[in-house]
Each structure stands twice: as C-alpha cells, then as structure tokens.
Scaffold this active site. Sequence first.
Site, mmCIF file in Angstrom:
data_model
loop_
_atom_site.group_PDB
_atom_site.id
_atom_site.type_symbol
_atom_site.label_atom_id
_atom_site.label_comp_id
_atom_site.label_asym_id
_atom_site.label_seq_id
_atom_site.Cartn_x
_atom_site.Cartn_y
_atom_site.Cartn_z
ATOM 1 N N TYR A 113 38.520 70.396 -13.772
ATOM 2 C CA TYR A 113 37.084 70.510 -14.012
ATOM 3 C C TYR A 113 36.319 70.883 -12.749
ATOM 4 O O TYR A 113 35.286 71.546 -12.814
ATOM 5 C CB TYR A 113 36.539 69.185 -14.550
ATOM 6 C CG TYR A 113 36.728 68.969 -16.021
ATOM 7 C CD1 TYR A 113 37.512 69.823 -16.802
ATOM 8 C CD2 TYR A 113 36.133 67.882 -16.656
ATOM 9 C CE1 TYR A 113 37.681 69.605 -18.158
ATOM 10 C CE2 TYR A 113 36.293 67.653 -18.008
ATOM 11 C CZ TYR A 113 37.069 68.517 -18.761
ATOM 12 O OH TYR A 113 37.230 68.291 -20.099
ATOM 13 N N GLY A 114 36.786 70.409 -11.619
ATOM 14 C CA GLY A 114 36.047 70.608 -10.376
ATOM 15 C C GLY A 114 35.892 72.043 -9.962
ATOM 16 O O GLY A 114 35.053 72.367 -9.119
ATOM 17 N N CYS A 153 35.652 60.423 -15.676
ATOM 18 C CA CYS A 153 35.726 61.654 -14.884
ATOM 19 C C CYS A 153 34.385 61.852 -14.195
ATOM 20 O O CYS A 153 33.364 62.048 -14.871
ATOM 21 C CB CYS A 153 36.046 62.846 -15.784
ATOM 22 S SG CYS A 153 36.024 64.456 -14.949
ATOM 23 N N THR A 180 33.267 64.334 -12.350
ATOM 24 C CA THR A 180 32.708 65.670 -12.520
ATOM 25 C C THR A 180 32.047 65.810 -13.882
ATOM 26 O O THR A 180 30.909 66.291 -13.997
ATOM 27 C CB THR A 180 33.806 66.740 -12.353
ATOM 28 O OG1 THR A 180 34.381 66.618 -11.053
ATOM 29 C CG2 THR A 180 33.238 68.132 -12.519
ATOM 30 N N CYS A 211 36.488 60.766 -7.410
ATOM 31 C CA CYS A 211 37.198 61.392 -8.528
ATOM 32 C C CYS A 211 38.199 60.363 -9.007
ATOM 33 O O CYS A 211 38.887 59.744 -8.189
ATOM 34 C CB CYS A 211 37.901 62.673 -8.082
ATOM 35 S SG CYS A 211 39.020 63.382 -9.322
#
Length: 276
Positions: A55-56, A87, A89, A201
């Site tokens: 996702y990052g 999560c 993000t 994270c």
Amino acid sequence: MIMSLPLTASQNPDPAAPILIFDSGVGGLSVLKEVTRALPLAPIVYAADHAGLPYGEKSEAEIAARVPALLGRLVERYNPRLVTIACNTACTIALSHVRAALNLPVVGTVPAIKPAAIATKSGVIGLLGTQATIRQAYVDQLEREFAANLTLLRYAAPELVHAAEAKMRGDAISDDVYVSAINGLRNQPNGSQMDVVILGCTHFPLLIDELAKVAGNVSFVDGAKGIARRISHLCDGQSWPENRPLYQFVTTGDPEMCASYLPQLIEFGFRQIDGL
C-alpha cells in the site's frame, strides 16, 4: 494511537460473529497477537490484501477507493461484529471513507506519536513508516498536537514491509535492510540524539528483534496494545462461542502462492489459507 467508533447499546451480535482484522499483508498479525491476548475467546477473520501489497507505494486515490470496496465485500461475507484496519497507511488515507461505507464499529491505527513523545528523554523521536504514511497531513497534525516541542524525524522504509513478509515466508533477510532503516533516521540532523522510534507500520513490529539488534540504545513503540484495549472495551459485555474460537485467514492473492506463510500462521492459530 487508535481511532474508533463507539458501539451502541442496541448492538448484540451473534456469539459467533468474528472480529475482522484487515491489512495489506501479514503486518496486522502484530495487532492480532495483542487482540487474542485480550480476547482469547473471540473468533477472528484475518484478511490480507496481498493482491494490493504494498500500500505504501500506491497513491492516496488508489487506497481511498480500494480499501472501502474490499472491506465492504469482507463485511458482507463474514458479518463481523467489529472491523479493525490494522494498517497505518490504509487508516491515514481511507479510514473516514470506510466509516462512511460500513454500518458497524471500525477501529483503526495511526503512528504512535503521543506515547513516543511521553517516552522520550532526549526530545528526539523517529518515525519509520511507508512513504504514503509519513507524508500524510494527519501525521503533521499528530506532530503538532503531541510533539510540537520535540524533534520528529521521519523516514520511509518500504523495504521493511518486504522484509516482514519475507520473514513470515521463512526467507533469509540481510541485516543491511535493518541498518539502512535505522541509519535513515540517525543520519538526519539531531538523529544521534534519538532515543525512541515509532514503528509506524504494523509490519514493522514483526521485525522488532532484528531492528533492536542494530539500533543500540533505542526503544520502540507501536499501537498494537492500545488497539487491543480499545477493541476489548468496545466488545465489553458481548457473548462469545463456548468452544475454541474459529480463526480464518483469507487473502486476495493466490492461496497456493501464499502457502509458504502457513508454518508461521499456524503459530497464530490458523490452519489454512483461503482465497477471497
């Protein structure tokens, strides 16, 4: 730090209704560990979006569209009593969209800047996260609110996401990955004074032993225990199954391609990997 919606008094879920824990990959297992300690009788559905990992490295628009749609499918299929977005993000970008889309409590996580600010003695704290997380305005807001008089160093360490996934598959990882992440903070102005590092994270606490080995006299903080406490509070007074709780692990990826995770997942109580 956690974010959530309250349960209403009218909610009385089926005892078999699970807690749904969602992450882009296996990072949310660091949250699952604390949730199962707090609520050992809770059924669990863990959903890993391996098809969307990492996702990052995605845009805010991609995440804001993907996460609510995927969680909508998961809620429809598993009818959970509560959703946890494990999560950072996804939460810093899509939490409000998810809450608007779902008619049930949602608990999220954001970088633990407040506890880090309380813990520091030197006044210099570090934040390791994904590229998407560390650039968010919400992180700026947390810094203004809890660390305005401190120095907050930020460093994007996407390689740690891949390292955590690799570790869970049983693959070897070079110590250079961890050295690079810590030096990414230490090499910044005032970095030599840093005494607390925020693992921003949920993948990163899975690597805490490796990071501690190269970090020296630095303490680490993350939000897993706080999330577990909040979930426990929201579920207070609810009923659970009488027998051993059911744990299900589902992935948006190919279950056969994810088979190498299973030996580690067994340690968390899972017995198989299913596709979504």
